[in-house]
Design an enzyme around this catalytic site. Structure first.
Site, PDB file in Angstrom:
ATOM      1  N   TYR A 150      38.517  35.386 -58.567  1.00 30.44           N
ATOM      2  CA  TYR A 150      37.640  34.852 -57.518  1.00 30.44           C
ATOM      3  C   TYR A 150      36.489  34.013 -58.055  1.00 30.44           C
ATOM      4  CZ  TYR A 150      37.975  36.091 -52.594  1.00 30.44           C
ATOM      5  OH  TYR A 150      38.254  36.116 -51.259  1.00 30.44           O
ATOM      6  N   LYS A 220      44.775  47.387 -60.435  1.00 33.83           N
ATOM      7  CA  LYS A 220      46.173  47.007 -60.644  1.00 33.83           C
ATOM      8  C   LYS A 220      46.418  47.000 -62.157  1.00 33.83           C
ATOM      9  CE  LYS A 220      49.989  45.542 -58.843  1.00 33.83           C
ATOM     10  NZ  LYS A 220      50.933  46.493 -58.299  1.00 33.83           N
ATOM     11  N   ASP A 271      48.336  48.521 -54.622  1.00 36.99           N
ATOM     12  CA  ASP A 271      49.402  48.433 -53.607  1.00 36.99           C
ATOM     13  C   ASP A 271      49.640  49.794 -52.953  1.00 36.99           C
ATOM     14  OD1 ASP A 271      50.100  48.686 -56.308  1.00 36.99           O
ATOM     15  OD2 ASP A 271      52.212  48.364 -55.922  1.00 36.99           O
ATOM     16  N   ASP A 295      38.738  42.228 -51.548  1.00 39.16           N
ATOM     17  CA  ASP A 295      38.876  41.314 -50.420  1.00 39.16           C
ATOM     18  C   ASP A 295      39.971  41.812 -49.476  1.00 39.16           C
ATOM     19  OD1 ASP A 295      38.247  38.969 -49.057  1.00 39.16           O
ATOM     20  OD2 ASP A 295      39.864  37.854 -50.018  1.00 39.16           O
TER      21      ASP A 295
END
Ligand code: NAD
Length: 410
Positions: A150, A220, A271, A295
């Site tokens: 980002y 992640k 996830d 986000d």
């Protein structure tokens, strides 16, 4: 010395009884929801403290209002005023297209180094929701705000910079797995020890102060081992080294506290987390995560409890004390000027502001009034439509009337 200035002293916010706080009205629906939110916040403060406390609002300009009167979308005066007053509340701002700005919001966050994007997500009875048990959602997301993919370090496909980076990766770093090297655009994902640690530290402090049950590090790291995996490892380091967390048999870390169950620090792969918030949302409380994950997670959670019309947020630097509270949605040009926008996202951002000041009594009055009004199904157009679609009754109020009614229920 100006007695209305909020100060940071020994990492604690010192708030006078009559603090000066900056507000930026915002563009589009900002012009409608910001005045309503300020009136509601003032009323809650008055109900809680009579004449012994009050906020002195100071208007500063940004966005279209600033451009039309001062020729700049984000005047230096506004940045200086927030630097001085530490605390601000802002309505949504239009991102000027093709004027050299990525986004005014991103610029504000970067210039003031507001490293934590804090989004509380809870359910109010009466709000239409797409899930069966929205009442099980009660979380506070701490999203890292300054790093990750980002940060905007990227180059377009076909550019000389992209070619230079590709050559460097292939020739100097022996990278062999760029699938289509000639036609790739490139982005860089910086994730640092300091950036990760200050975010996780703030989330744990918050969880301890607010007597929350757990902090989950969402990452992640199974795939991006050094960036996301680093965030996870450094997060646990903070829990162990700075808060004395001890690992239990489940692999969770426990921070002991007197008179309460220990605070649990655990982790979840992003996830799986996005699935779990739909099927077992009560497992999670405070959440700390990297920028891009944050986000997605924030918006998914907001959708579960009623969507962006009711989603508050704040961008905070807990070290300097600087904080901007804001509705998380945009300027809603499709409904601007109709007196139909939902002011709750802005009002709930005001509630966060009051708690940040330590004015918890006023915040509680505000929340109680919102609970009463929503229970009675007095709502703005966004909720009205959905409640009617479900075959239930509701009363439609305009933006201003909703604010007035809320004040009358305090
Ligand atoms: P948006 O959030 O403005 O609108 C998306 C949808 O949500 C629209 O249908 C809108 O009517 C609805 N909506 C938004 N706020 C609402 C409210 N309070 N009550 C009821 N419905 C509401 O997103 P967009 O249309 O993609 O963006 C419009 C502009 O806002 C763009 O210029 C964008 O850059 C800017 N923006 C600003 C911020 C910010 O200042 N924090 C955030 C996002 C987008």
């Amino acid at each position: 010395m100006d007695t209305s200035v909020i100060r940071m002293d020994k990492q604690k916010l010192q708030v006078p009884d009559f603090p000066s706080i900056v507000y930026i009205e915002g563009d589009g629906v900002g012009r409608e929801i910001t005045p309503v939110a300020l009136a509601v916040i003032d009323a809650a403060v008055k109900h809680a403290y009579g004449t012994t406390r009050a906020i002195g609002w100071k208007e500063c300009l940004a966005g279209e209002k600033a451009f039309s009167s001062q020729g700049a979308y984000l005047p230096q005066d506004t940045l200086d005023a927030i630097d001085e007053s530490l605390v601000a509340i802002k309505g949504p701002l239009t991102t000027p297209v093709g004027k050299g700005f990525r986004s005014l919001n991103v610029t504000l966050r970067q210039k003031l180094d507001l490293y934590a994007c804090v989004r509380p997500v809870r359910y109010f009875t009466g709000v239409p929701s797409p899930v069966r048990h929205p009442e099980l959602v009660d979380m506070v997301v701490f999203r890292e705000n300054t790093e990750d993919i980002y940060a905007g370090i990227e180059w377009p496909q076909g550019s000389s910079e992209a070619a230079l980076l590709r050559d460097f990766l292939e020739q100097s770093l022996n990278v062999t797995n760029i699938r289509f090297p000639e036609s790739s655009a490139f982005g860089i994902k910086p994730v640092s020890v300091e950036g990760s640690k200050r975010l996780v530290r703030s989330a744990i402090h918050y969880a301890l102060e607010q007597s929350r049950t757990s902090v989950t590090l969402v990452h992640k790291g199974n795939i991006m081992k050094f960036t996301e995996g680093g965030f996870l490892a450094w997060g646990y380091e903070v829990a162990k080294d700075e808060f004395g967390a001890i690992r239990n048999e489940k692999g969770h870390y426990l921070i002991e506290r007197t008179g309460q169950k220990p605070l649990i620090v655990k982790d979840c792969i992003c996830d799986a987390f996005l699935q779990n918030i739909l099927i077992k949302s009560s497992d999670y409380d405070v959440v700390a995560t990297t920028n891009l994950n944050g986000d997605y997670v924030s918006d998914a959670l907001a959708a579960e409890v009623g969507g962006i019309g009711i989603a508050p947020g704040a961008n905070i630097n807990y070290l300097t004390g600087k904080a901007i509270f804001e509705a998380t949605h945009g300027t809603a040009p499709d409904i601007a000027g109709n007196n139909s926008a939902n002011p709750l996202s802005m009002i709930l951002s005001g509630e966060m502001l009051l708690r940040y000041l330590g004015w918890n009594e006023a915040a509680a009055i505000l929340i109680r009034a919102i609970e009463l009004v929503l229970q009675d199904s007095l709502v703005t157009a966004d909720f009205y439509r959905l409640i009617k679609q479900e075959g239930n009754d509701a009363t439609l109020l305009g933006t201003k009337e909703f604010g007035d009614y809320l004040i009358s229920r305090m």
